[in-house]
Design an enzyme around this catalytic site. Structure first.
Site, PDB file in Angstrom:
ATOM      1  N   LYS A 152     -37.818  -7.379   6.219  1.00  0.00           N
ATOM      2  CA  LYS A 152     -37.867  -6.066   5.702  1.00  0.00           C
ATOM      3  C   LYS A 152     -38.803  -5.525   6.736  1.00  0.00           C
ATOM      4  O   LYS A 152     -39.688  -5.963   6.901  1.00  0.00           O
ATOM      5  CB  LYS A 152     -38.325  -5.933   4.316  1.00  0.00           C
ATOM      6  CG  LYS A 152     -37.538  -6.637   3.150  1.00  0.00           C
ATOM      7  CD  LYS A 152     -36.345  -5.721   2.946  1.00  0.00           C
ATOM      8  CE  LYS A 152     -35.472  -6.176   1.751  1.00  0.00           C
ATOM      9  NZ  LYS A 152     -34.127  -5.399   1.544  1.00  0.00           N
ATOM     10  N   ASP A 177     -33.793  -5.381   7.633  1.00  0.00           N
ATOM     11  CA  ASP A 177     -33.556  -4.291   6.780  1.00  0.00           C
ATOM     12  C   ASP A 177     -34.484  -3.243   6.526  1.00  0.00           C
ATOM     13  O   ASP A 177     -35.606  -3.642   6.102  1.00  0.00           O
ATOM     14  CB  ASP A 177     -33.298  -4.975   5.496  1.00  0.00           C
ATOM     15  CG  ASP A 177     -32.331  -4.381   4.513  1.00  0.00           C
ATOM     16  OD1 ASP A 177     -32.248  -3.039   4.797  1.00  0.00           O
ATOM     17  OD2 ASP A 177     -32.135  -4.915   3.161  1.00  0.00           O
ATOM     18  N   GLU A 202     -30.192  -3.310   9.407  1.00  0.00           N
ATOM     19  CA  GLU A 202     -29.615  -2.929   8.096  1.00  0.00           C
ATOM     20  C   GLU A 202     -30.339  -1.579   7.671  1.00  0.00           C
ATOM     21  O   GLU A 202     -31.339  -1.419   7.682  1.00  0.00           O
ATOM     22  CB  GLU A 202     -29.686  -3.894   7.168  1.00  0.00           C
ATOM     23  CG  GLU A 202     -28.958  -3.518   5.694  1.00  0.00           C
ATOM     24  CD  GLU A 202     -29.030  -4.855   4.964  1.00  0.00           C
ATOM     25  OE1 GLU A 202     -29.570  -6.058   5.357  1.00  0.00           O
ATOM     26  OE2 GLU A 202     -28.884  -4.726   3.792  1.00  0.00           O
ATOM     27  N   ASP A 227     -25.395  -0.683   4.308  1.00  0.00           N
ATOM     28  CA  ASP A 227     -25.813  -1.309   2.789  1.00  0.00           C
ATOM     29  C   ASP A 227     -25.747  -0.258   1.904  1.00  0.00           C
ATOM     30  O   ASP A 227     -24.676   0.327   1.188  1.00  0.00           O
ATOM     31  CB  ASP A 227     -27.176  -2.199   2.823  1.00  0.00           C
ATOM     32  CG  ASP A 227     -27.545  -2.441   1.274  1.00  0.00           C
ATOM     33  OD1 ASP A 227     -26.847  -2.211   0.539  1.00  0.00           O
ATOM     34  OD2 ASP A 227     -28.393  -3.250   1.204  1.00  0.00           O
ATOM     35  N   LYS A 251     -21.954  -5.414  -1.439  1.00  0.00           N
ATOM     36  CA  LYS A 251     -22.567  -5.828  -2.713  1.00  0.00           C
ATOM     37  C   LYS A 251     -21.738  -5.511  -3.961  1.00  0.00           C
ATOM     38  O   LYS A 251     -21.069  -4.329  -3.842  1.00  0.00           O
ATOM     39  CB  LYS A 251     -23.771  -5.351  -3.112  1.00  0.00           C
ATOM     40  CG  LYS A 251     -25.168  -5.692  -2.137  1.00  0.00           C
ATOM     41  CD  LYS A 251     -26.150  -5.169  -2.553  1.00  0.00           C
ATOM     42  CE  LYS A 251     -27.375  -5.659  -1.535  1.00  0.00           C
ATOM     43  NZ  LYS A 251     -28.734  -4.798  -1.841  1.00  0.00           N
TER      44      LYS A 251
HETATM   45  O1  OSB Z   1     -31.535  -3.759   0.646  1.00  0.00           O
HETATM   46  O2  OSB Z   1     -30.451  -5.576   0.463  1.00  0.00           O
HETATM   47  C1  OSB Z   1     -31.272  -4.889   0.112  1.00  0.00           C
HETATM   48  C2  OSB Z   1     -32.890  -6.824  -2.857  1.00  0.00           C
HETATM   49  C3  OSB Z   1     -32.858  -5.607  -3.669  1.00  0.00           C
HETATM   50  C4  OSB Z   1     -32.607  -4.484  -3.332  1.00  0.00           C
HETATM   51  C5  OSB Z   1     -32.057  -4.156  -2.166  1.00  0.00           C
HETATM   52  C6  OSB Z   1     -31.975  -5.178  -1.319  1.00  0.00           C
HETATM   53  C7  OSB Z   1     -32.266  -6.835  -1.517  1.00  0.00           C
HETATM   54  C8  OSB Z   1     -32.332  -7.612  -0.519  1.00  0.00           C
HETATM   55  C9  OSB Z   1     -31.490  -8.986  -1.079  1.00  0.00           C
HETATM   56  O3  OSB Z   1     -32.914  -7.487   0.407  1.00  0.00           O
HETATM   57  C10 OSB Z   1     -32.594 -10.011  -1.895  1.00  0.00           C
HETATM   58  C11 OSB Z   1     -31.765 -11.103  -2.287  1.00  0.00           C
HETATM   59  O4  OSB Z   1     -31.139 -11.120  -3.448  1.00  0.00           O
HETATM   60  O5  OSB Z   1     -31.592 -11.996  -1.720  1.00  0.00           O
HETATM   61 MG    MG Z   2     -30.363  -3.852   2.223  1.00  0.00          MG
END
Ligand code: OSB
Ligand code: MG
Length: 359
Positions: A152, A177, A202, A227, A251
């Site tokens: 992140k 991300d 991302e 996303d 997702k």
């Molecule tokens: O932005 O992909 C995202 C988890 C919660 C909300 C948003 C995101 C995420 C993750 C994935 O980055 C975490 C996971 O379940 O492995």
């Molecule tokens: Mg994401």
């Protein structure tokens, strides 16, 4: 359920998670399972556990009670009069898919078009606010066999943070991300990340933007992945036509279910746009649906699909999802191929609601 370690993003910290588990039982006693993946607060999308529960119990279940359907694909049309609330819809729609697959004695993977893929590559997200913690987590995930790491980022944790990780792992497939932490004013900051050879970045810009991402993508060599911006098939089509991204994170909950997820997959496959399956810090039921979805041929990049033990001391399904040599097995049993661990579920259960068909 408490997470093993806090999941830290610039939008907030997730320390524990509530969820919605749906069990749909047919006349012959077969059970289909679905999961509502909204969080307790609306930081990622506008839904929450309790708005989902409200929409499910007050609006979506009455529609199902009065209009029995023949195929899970019909749920989209049935739910059309209820705007958005995609995670609420997906909680029921995914249960319909599992139940239907069991009625047809097919694995969900095969039913969706997985074509017999036996295993899928696992990927994992490191969500911490310190480079040293991130590095030690990466170390242990690589030992566990994960093939791809996502970190992140935000304006106070980007260039130096990734540089430090790259220094230790020059060849590792890494994606970053941003969860909408930047604006077009940050173009130079973002372009600076091109030197790290990231798989993709991302959602750098606005959570509902597809216009400015197209401007940014022209400036950057790193592929942009969307996303948050993609909540419908139409969003995906427009983003692809505008060249707002080269990759889409699909997702199931965000787009309202498996039928819509598959439509987006099919379209991207045809257009040569790469897709991968995103995660929601979910419990085992949603994880199982993700595994089936990620077995489709367009899922060419390891997704955010990790083992049950990535987040949980003990998951609510049996067997738990495990990663071996970086891979997750795609079940061949009917439906999702995992059962509820009712003992574990009952330990964590907050409320339970039951409904019957009206016709
Ligand atoms: O932005 O992909 C995202 C988890 C919660 C909300 C948003 C995101 C995420 C993750 C994935 O980055 C975490 C996971 O379940 O492995
Ligand atoms: Mg994401």
């Amino acid at each position: 359920m408490p997470l093993k370690t806090p999941f830290i993003t610039h939008l907030g910290v997730v320390k524990e998670r509530m969820g919605i588990i749906v069990e749909m039982i047919d006349r012959d006693g077969l059970s289909g399972y679905g999961e509502g993946v909204a969080f307790s607060s609306p930081w990622y999308t506008e839904e929450t556990v309790f708005t989902s529960l409200h929409v499910i119990t007050e609006f979506l279940i009455p529609l199902l009670q009065h209009n029995p359907i023949e195929h899970p694909d019909q749920a989209i049309t049935l739910f059309k009069g209820i705007r958005r609330n995609h995670m609420a819809k997906a909680a029921l729609e995914t249960a319909l898919w599992d139940l239907y697959a069991k009625q047809e004695s097919k694995s969900l993977s095969m039913l969706l078009g997985g074509g017999g893929r036996k295993q899928i590559p696992a990927g994992v997200v490191v969500a911490s606010d310190s480079a040293s913690i991130a590095l030690s987590q990466i170390e242990s995930y690589l030992k566990a066999g994960y093939q791809r790491i996502k970190v992140k980022i935000h304006p106070n944790q980007d260039y130096e943070f990734i540089k430090e990780i790259r220094r230790h792992h020059p060849e590792l497939p890494i994606m970053a991300d941003a969860n909408s932490a930047y604006s077009l004013k940050d173009v130079d900051r973002l372009k600076a990340l091109d030197e790290f050879n990231l798989l993709m970045i991302e959602q750098p810009l606005g959570f509902d933007d597809i216009i400015e991402h197209a401007i940014l993508q022209k400036e950057m060599t790193t592929p942009i992945c969307l996303d948050e911006s993609i909540v419908t098939f139409e969003d995906a089509r427009k983003a692809v036509e505008l060249r707002s991204c080269r990759v889409i994170n699909i997702k199931v909950g965000r787009v309202g279910g498996l039928s819509e997820a598959k439509r987006i997959h099919d379209y991207c496959f045809e257009k040569g746009i790469q897709v991968w399956c995103g995660g929601m810090i979910e419990f085992g039921v949603s994880r199982a649906h993700n595994i089936a979805l990620a077995s489709l041929p367009g899922f060419s990049i390891p997704g955010d699909i990790s083992s049950s033990s990535r987040f949980w001391e003990e998951d609510i399904i049996t067997p738990e999802v495990t990663v071996e040599n970086g891979m997750i097995q795609v079940p061949t049993e009917p439906g999702i191929g995992f059962d509820l661990d009712r003992k574990r579920l009952n330990q964590t259960l907050v409320t339970k609601h039951s409904f019957k068909l009206k016709t």
